[in-house]
Design a protein around this motif. Structure first.
Motif, PDB file in Angstrom:
ATOM      1  N   LEU A 118       0.905 -32.314 -18.920  1.00  0.00           N
ATOM      2  CA  LEU A 118      -0.688 -32.926 -18.821  1.00  0.00           C
ATOM      3  C   LEU A 118      -1.852 -32.068 -18.480  1.00  0.00           C
ATOM      4  O   LEU A 118      -3.202 -31.687 -19.115  1.00  0.00           O
ATOM      5  CB  LEU A 118      -0.960 -34.026 -17.679  1.00  0.00           C
ATOM      6  CG  LEU A 118      -2.625 -34.016 -17.062  1.00  0.00           C
ATOM      7  CD1 LEU A 118      -2.490 -35.448 -18.408  1.00  0.00           C
ATOM      8  CD2 LEU A 118      -2.417 -34.773 -15.110  1.00  0.00           C
ATOM      9  N   LEU A 121      -1.519 -29.367 -21.512  1.00  0.00           N
ATOM     10  CA  LEU A 121      -2.415 -30.338 -23.073  1.00  0.00           C
ATOM     11  C   LEU A 121      -0.897 -30.270 -23.595  1.00  0.00           C
ATOM     12  O   LEU A 121      -1.120 -29.727 -25.317  1.00  0.00           O
ATOM     13  CB  LEU A 121      -3.213 -29.682 -24.174  1.00  0.00           C
ATOM     14  CG  LEU A 121      -4.722 -29.944 -22.980  1.00  0.00           C
ATOM     15  CD1 LEU A 121      -5.894 -28.896 -22.710  1.00  0.00           C
ATOM     16  CD2 LEU A 121      -4.948 -30.481 -22.450  1.00  0.00           C
ATOM     17  N   GLY A 158      -5.608 -38.155 -25.787  1.00  0.00           N
ATOM     18  CA  GLY A 158      -5.660 -37.411 -24.514  1.00  0.00           C
ATOM     19  C   GLY A 158      -5.075 -36.271 -23.169  1.00  0.00           C
ATOM     20  O   GLY A 158      -5.917 -35.665 -22.378  1.00  0.00           O
ATOM     21  N   LEU A 159      -3.960 -36.499 -23.844  1.00  0.00           N
ATOM     22  CA  LEU A 159      -2.916 -35.004 -23.141  1.00  0.00           C
ATOM     23  C   LEU A 159      -2.665 -34.090 -24.067  1.00  0.00           C
ATOM     24  O   LEU A 159      -2.500 -32.979 -24.096  1.00  0.00           O
ATOM     25  CB  LEU A 159      -1.985 -35.810 -23.537  1.00  0.00           C
ATOM     26  CG  LEU A 159      -0.877 -36.751 -22.048  1.00  0.00           C
ATOM     27  CD1 LEU A 159       0.165 -37.407 -21.743  1.00  0.00           C
ATOM     28  CD2 LEU A 159      -1.633 -36.535 -20.826  1.00  0.00           C
ATOM     29  N   GLN A 161      -5.737 -32.910 -25.956  1.00  0.00           N
ATOM     30  CA  GLN A 161      -7.169 -32.279 -26.092  1.00  0.00           C
ATOM     31  C   GLN A 161      -7.922 -32.256 -24.617  1.00  0.00           C
ATOM     32  O   GLN A 161      -7.695 -32.385 -24.187  1.00  0.00           O
ATOM     33  CB  GLN A 161      -8.458 -33.443 -26.964  1.00  0.00           C
ATOM     34  CG  GLN A 161      -7.553 -34.133 -27.896  1.00  0.00           C
ATOM     35  CD  GLN A 161      -7.721 -33.218 -29.387  1.00  0.00           C
ATOM     36  OE1 GLN A 161      -8.207 -32.376 -29.317  1.00  0.00           O
ATOM     37  NE2 GLN A 161      -6.780 -33.772 -30.133  1.00  0.00           N
ATOM     38  N   TRP A 163     -11.109 -32.123 -24.420  1.00  0.00           N
ATOM     39  CA  TRP A 163     -12.264 -32.941 -23.947  1.00  0.00           C
ATOM     40  C   TRP A 163     -12.272 -34.307 -22.959  1.00  0.00           C
ATOM     41  O   TRP A 163     -10.611 -34.723 -23.460  1.00  0.00           O
ATOM     42  CB  TRP A 163     -12.850 -33.608 -25.043  1.00  0.00           C
ATOM     43  CG  TRP A 163     -13.428 -32.233 -26.233  1.00  0.00           C
ATOM     44  CD1 TRP A 163     -13.948 -30.919 -25.756  1.00  0.00           C
ATOM     45  CD2 TRP A 163     -12.698 -31.895 -27.737  1.00  0.00           C
ATOM     46  NE1 TRP A 163     -14.303 -30.757 -26.800  1.00  0.00           N
ATOM     47  CE2 TRP A 163     -13.320 -30.943 -28.048  1.00  0.00           C
ATOM     48  CE3 TRP A 163     -11.655 -32.561 -27.535  1.00  0.00           C
ATOM     49  CZ2 TRP A 163     -13.086 -30.766 -28.962  1.00  0.00           C
ATOM     50  CZ3 TRP A 163     -11.089 -32.316 -29.151  1.00  0.00           C
ATOM     51  CH2 TRP A 163     -12.300 -30.676 -29.956  1.00  0.00           C
ATOM     52  N   ASN A 164     -13.200 -34.428 -22.216  1.00  0.00           N
ATOM     53  CA  ASN A 164     -12.493 -35.734 -21.374  1.00  0.00           C
ATOM     54  C   ASN A 164     -13.906 -36.344 -21.160  1.00  0.00           C
ATOM     55  O   ASN A 164     -14.103 -35.811 -20.559  1.00  0.00           O
ATOM     56  CB  ASN A 164     -11.087 -34.723 -20.108  1.00  0.00           C
ATOM     57  CG  ASN A 164     -12.158 -33.995 -19.076  1.00  0.00           C
ATOM     58  OD1 ASN A 164     -12.938 -34.484 -18.897  1.00  0.00           O
ATOM     59  ND2 ASN A 164     -11.412 -33.323 -18.651  1.00  0.00           N
ATOM     60  N   SER A 165     -13.591 -37.547 -20.266  1.00  0.00           N
ATOM     61  CA  SER A 165     -14.616 -38.409 -19.667  1.00  0.00           C
ATOM     62  C   SER A 165     -15.109 -38.054 -18.524  1.00  0.00           C
ATOM     63  O   SER A 165     -16.025 -39.094 -18.001  1.00  0.00           O
ATOM     64  CB  SER A 165     -14.852 -39.045 -20.557  1.00  0.00           C
ATOM     65  OG  SER A 165     -14.080 -39.858 -19.816  1.00  0.00           O
ATOM     66  N   GLY A 166     -14.422 -36.854 -17.630  1.00  0.00           N
ATOM     67  CA  GLY A 166     -14.517 -36.836 -16.232  1.00  0.00           C
ATOM     68  C   GLY A 166     -16.405 -36.911 -16.082  1.00  0.00           C
ATOM     69  O   GLY A 166     -16.591 -37.016 -14.635  1.00  0.00           O
ATOM     70  N   GLU A 169     -18.109 -40.123 -16.041  1.00  0.00           N
ATOM     71  CA  GLU A 169     -16.933 -41.162 -15.101  1.00  0.00           C
ATOM     72  C   GLU A 169     -17.701 -40.837 -13.272  1.00  0.00           C
ATOM     73  O   GLU A 169     -18.563 -41.358 -12.759  1.00  0.00           O
ATOM     74  CB  GLU A 169     -15.461 -41.107 -14.976  1.00  0.00           C
ATOM     75  CG  GLU A 169     -14.909 -41.677 -15.857  1.00  0.00           C
ATOM     76  CD  GLU A 169     -14.592 -42.986 -16.270  1.00  0.00           C
ATOM     77  OE1 GLU A 169     -15.132 -43.721 -15.432  1.00  0.00           O
ATOM     78  OE2 GLU A 169     -15.607 -43.416 -17.651  1.00  0.00           O
TER      79      GLU A 169
END
Length: 199
Positions: A118, A121, A158-159, A161, A163-166, A169
């Motif tokens: 995680l 990446l 998700g593991l 890239q 980028w994330n939507s943190g 959220e």
């Protein structure tokens, strides 16, 4: 005249009393657990005799006072923390816990390999991780691995890239908190002003 006439009669429990005494001194005070242990060794009778022996003969005996075992929350925190970030005391306690429980040791290995995947990446390693985690004797880990397989492409992305939507959220949670604070007091306009005020 009849007092104590049955006290010296031999019972099927006699052969197991030294073991029960020893386990009591080791700190096992659960009569049901003691019964299960001697049952595995061949004790033929029921739980009631063991319970009676424990309450009559062992309840008053002092037990050695040892260090308290760590809580489940503490062990979870140790496993989820980077090994280099643990204090020396926590590292030693975790090593002792894992040495006494092979299942927990196996789980810690899977958790740490997943955490490495995680944080680094390395989503391409996910199928191999799932393959290693599925045949274990850890039902919760098996369920988790099977759930990851349901949407493997998305989890792998998700593991992999950066980028994330943190951030999104976080904003959604903040808006929900503001809405809960003002629920029933005003309409959308006041909520909008408060959102803009805190932005």
């Amino acid at each position: 005249m009849f007092t104590g006439q049955w006290q010296s009669r031999p019972t099927k429990l006699d052969a197991f009393k030294p073991y029960l005494d020893e386990r009591w001194q080791e700190g096992c005070t659960n009569a049901w657990k003691l019964w299960e242990e001697i049952k595995e060794q061949g004790y033929p009778d029921g739980y009631g005799n063991v319970r009676a022996y424990v309450s009559r003969n062992l309840r008053g005996k002092p037990q050695p006072v040892g260090p308290r075992p760590p809580s489940a929350r503490a062990v979870t925190r140790w496993i989820l923390t980077r090994p280099e970030a643990l204090t020396e005391r926590d590292r030693i306690q975790l090593k002792d816990v894992l040495a006494n429980c092979p299942e927990l040791d196996a789980l810690a290995g899977h958790v740490r390999s997943f955490a490495h995947m995680l944080t680094q990446l390395q989503g391409h390693q996910l199928p191999a991780w799932i393959e290693a985690a599925t045949p274990t004797d850890l039902p919760s880990l098996q369920r988790f691995a099977r759930h990851l397989e349901r949407d493997l492409d998305a989890v792998t992305a998700g593991l992999s890239q950066p980028w994330n939507s943190g951030v999104v959220e976080g904003h959604v949670n903040r808006i929900k908190m503001l809405k809960r604070q003002m629920f029933g007091r005003a309409g959308f306009e006041l909520l909008r002003k408060r959102v803009l005020l805190y932005s």
